[in-house]
Design a protein around this motif. Sequence first.
Motif, short mmCIF file in Angstrom:
data_model
loop_
_atom_site.label_atom_id
_atom_site.label_comp_id
_atom_site.label_asym_id
_atom_site.label_seq_id
_atom_site.Cartn_x
_atom_site.Cartn_y
_atom_site.Cartn_z
N ILE A 105 0.85 -1.19 0.00
CA ILE A 105 0.00 0.00 0.00
C ILE A 105 0.88 1.24 0.00
O ILE A 105 1.70 1.43 0.90
CB ILE A 105 -0.94 0.00 1.23
N GLY A 106 0.72 2.02 -1.04
CA GLY A 106 1.53 3.23 -1.18
C GLY A 106 1.10 4.31 -0.20
O GLY A 106 0.08 4.19 0.49
N THR A 107 1.87 5.37 -0.17
CA THR A 107 1.58 6.44 0.78
C THR A 107 0.45 7.34 0.28
O THR A 107 0.21 7.45 -0.93
CB THR A 107 2.83 7.30 1.03
N GLY A 108 -0.26 7.92 1.21
CA GLY A 108 -1.30 8.90 0.88
C GLY A 108 -2.59 8.29 0.36
O GLY A 108 -3.42 9.00 -0.21
N LEU A 109 -2.76 7.01 0.55
CA LEU A 109 -3.98 6.33 0.08
C LEU A 109 -4.89 6.00 1.24
O LEU A 109 -4.43 5.76 2.35
CB LEU A 109 -3.63 5.01 -0.62
N THR A 168 -1.35 7.81 5.03
CA THR A 168 -1.95 6.56 4.55
C THR A 168 -2.93 6.05 5.60
O THR A 168 -2.60 5.98 6.78
CB THR A 168 -0.85 5.50 4.32
N VAL A 169 -4.12 5.72 5.16
CA VAL A 169 -5.13 5.22 6.08
C VAL A 169 -5.51 3.80 5.66
O VAL A 169 -5.95 3.58 4.53
CB VAL A 169 -6.39 6.11 6.09
N PHE A 170 -5.29 2.87 6.54
CA PHE A 170 -5.71 1.47 6.32
C PHE A 170 -6.94 1.27 7.20
O PHE A 170 -6.87 1.37 8.41
CB PHE A 170 -4.59 0.52 6.73
N MET A 171 -8.07 1.00 6.55
CA MET A 171 -9.34 1.04 7.27
C MET A 171 -10.15 -0.22 7.00
O MET A 171 -10.41 -0.55 5.85
CB MET A 171 -10.10 2.27 6.76
N ARG A 219 1.97 9.19 10.08
CA ARG A 219 2.04 9.03 8.63
C ARG A 219 1.22 7.84 8.17
O ARG A 219 0.90 7.73 6.99
CB ARG A 219 3.51 8.84 8.20
N LEU A 220 0.97 6.94 9.09
CA LEU A 220 0.14 5.76 8.77
C LEU A 220 -0.88 5.58 9.89
O LEU A 220 -0.53 5.59 11.06
CB LEU A 220 1.04 4.52 8.68
N VAL A 221 -2.13 5.42 9.48
CA VAL A 221 -3.20 5.23 10.46
C VAL A 221 -3.91 3.92 10.13
O VAL A 221 -4.31 3.70 8.99
CB VAL A 221 -4.21 6.40 10.40
N ALA A 235 -5.77 11.75 4.16
CA ALA A 235 -5.20 11.26 2.90
C ALA A 235 -4.73 12.43 2.04
O ALA A 235 -3.68 12.35 1.39
CB ALA A 235 -6.23 10.42 2.15
N ASP A 236 -5.49 13.50 2.06
CA ASP A 236 -5.09 14.69 1.27
C ASP A 236 -3.77 15.27 1.77
O ASP A 236 -3.03 15.89 1.02
CB ASP A 236 -6.19 15.76 1.32
N GLU A 237 -3.50 15.06 3.08
CA GLU A 237 -2.23 15.55 3.65
C GLU A 237 -1.10 14.56 3.44
O GLU A 237 0.01 14.76 3.92
CB GLU A 237 -2.40 15.80 5.15
#
Lengths: 320, 264
Positions: free
Chosen positions: A38-42, A196-199, A164-166, A191-193
């Motif tokens: 999973i890439g960043t900012g997604l 990365t959000v893993f939900m 940076r990762l949630v 995500a706009d900032e």
Amino acid sequence: MAEGCAGEVNAGAPAIEVRGLTHRFGSSTVLDGIDLSIGTGLVYGFLGRNGAGKTTLIRSLLGLLAPAAGEIRLLGTPVSGGRTPADLWRHVGYLVEGPGLYPTLTVQDHLAVAARYRELSPAAIDRIVDQLGLGPFSHVAARALSLGNRQRLGLALALVHRPRLVVLDEPVNGLDPAGVVEVRQLIRGLADEGVTVFMSSHLIAEVARLADRVGVIHTGRLVDELDASQLGGPRRLVSTFRSADAARCALAALRAEHIDAALSGADPATTVESIDPAALGAPDRVARIIVGAGAPPTSLTVEHVDLEGLFLDLTREVAA
Amino acid sequence: MTPLDAVRAAWFAEVLKVRRSTVPAMTALAAAFPAAIAALFMLIAADPDRARRLGILGAKSSLTGVTADWSGLLSFLAQVVAVGDLLLVAFIATWVFGREAQDGTLRYLLALPVPRWAVVTAKLAIVAVWTIALHLWISGLFCLVGLALGLPGATGTVIVGGLATAALAAALMLAVTAGPVAAAASAGRGYLPPLAAALGALLVSQVAAALGFAAAVPWSIPAVAAGLAPGVALGPGAVLLAAVTACAGVAATVTWWQSSRAGA
């Protein structure tokens, strides 16, 4: 005082990287060779039925479970239980299986403790209190909070250090409709900032609305991943006929035109389905072919990719 | 963050948890109970006939081994500490360590940007401070009982010696109990395993004392220090055993926290 991402943890690495992750409870394989990048900012939405392995995967990601095999990296750093560098947790926030709150500590106390552990300024606390609307409850003990406000506090603790990762397990659980909207905006804003959000969620509509990419887990295996851009596109063309003879006639005509299709439905089958891009991209051509073959359909429908249908299909197919 | 800052942050969290809880007040209340019993015993021992007339002592009953003076009072304090502190320290350590799993907060504590040993250090420190505070409280109450009843024999030697003996017994009990109970509460992820272990230790220590092996069981060593085990002296071997038990308990606790994944 540091506020948020003090220092960098392999800035160029994927936010989450999982290779061959396998986990067993006794003789039961709960996770079966999961690969994930999973890439960043997604915003990555994670769907699965009860017992599919969602929570086990999340707990493994956070080093709370020891996998039988496989490798996990968060922000490029290997996760390995107690041997995980403590500094990694400066950049990761999570809410798993409900907020972990001390019943007698107030909202303010919880955030004060987080501020001490994470060396945050009072401004950081004020910001998250405002963002999650916790101001009126600052002096309320956790045990006296409503389910929704407990969840808000859990989210505040997961996000207060601007990770940076949630990793969020059922983030809107217990929230009222207004709260759901607020959290949705919060996650989108993260995500706009570049966070990365893993939900994971049981609420497919919520995942469909928020996620940039969706993974579906079933019986411990990652059975599919798709981008949000794929949602809403044509998925299947379904033609229904008055008789099985008409359906067979239409099938033959389509195959003669090199369009892949198949009979479906109860025996005798009166439905022809196609997922051939040639059919999905030109339903008017399909209509002309089958009408020209003397088999006018009673209906011709293009089904679109909706996450709910896809999820049910995927988890049903694999189960079958 | 320096290691010292990490311990300070963890200490702040632990102090806050204690301050916001009613459990410390409950332990203080429970610790006051032996002082009330001591006052009762001193009243009876001072004048058994009056006690019989008042109905607080049966007609044919008597209190043996209790003298109504400062020496008797502080000897009773040492007895209370040598036995009761096992349960008291176990209760405190269980609450401090076991509640994290019980309240679902452990998984968050294990993923903080501070070394886990810092959290354990702060927790053990709060157990020690809490126990010492309770010991001072109960010792103070016993002294108040002595003053209120105007007990004879209030010499400096008796009072300082009696309080020192009780303090030594309390320190030994804290040492041999806190670490092992913390380890049991951590590994057992809750309240019952450490409390069961403490009850087991209490039973073993009582049996060992009765059989004359008090110096060979860590949890009866405080009783030896309090002079409750006739014919058994507090020798270097017993002190070494207490030290080893304390170190083993702390080491087991730190090892568990360092290696734990919380969700296995």
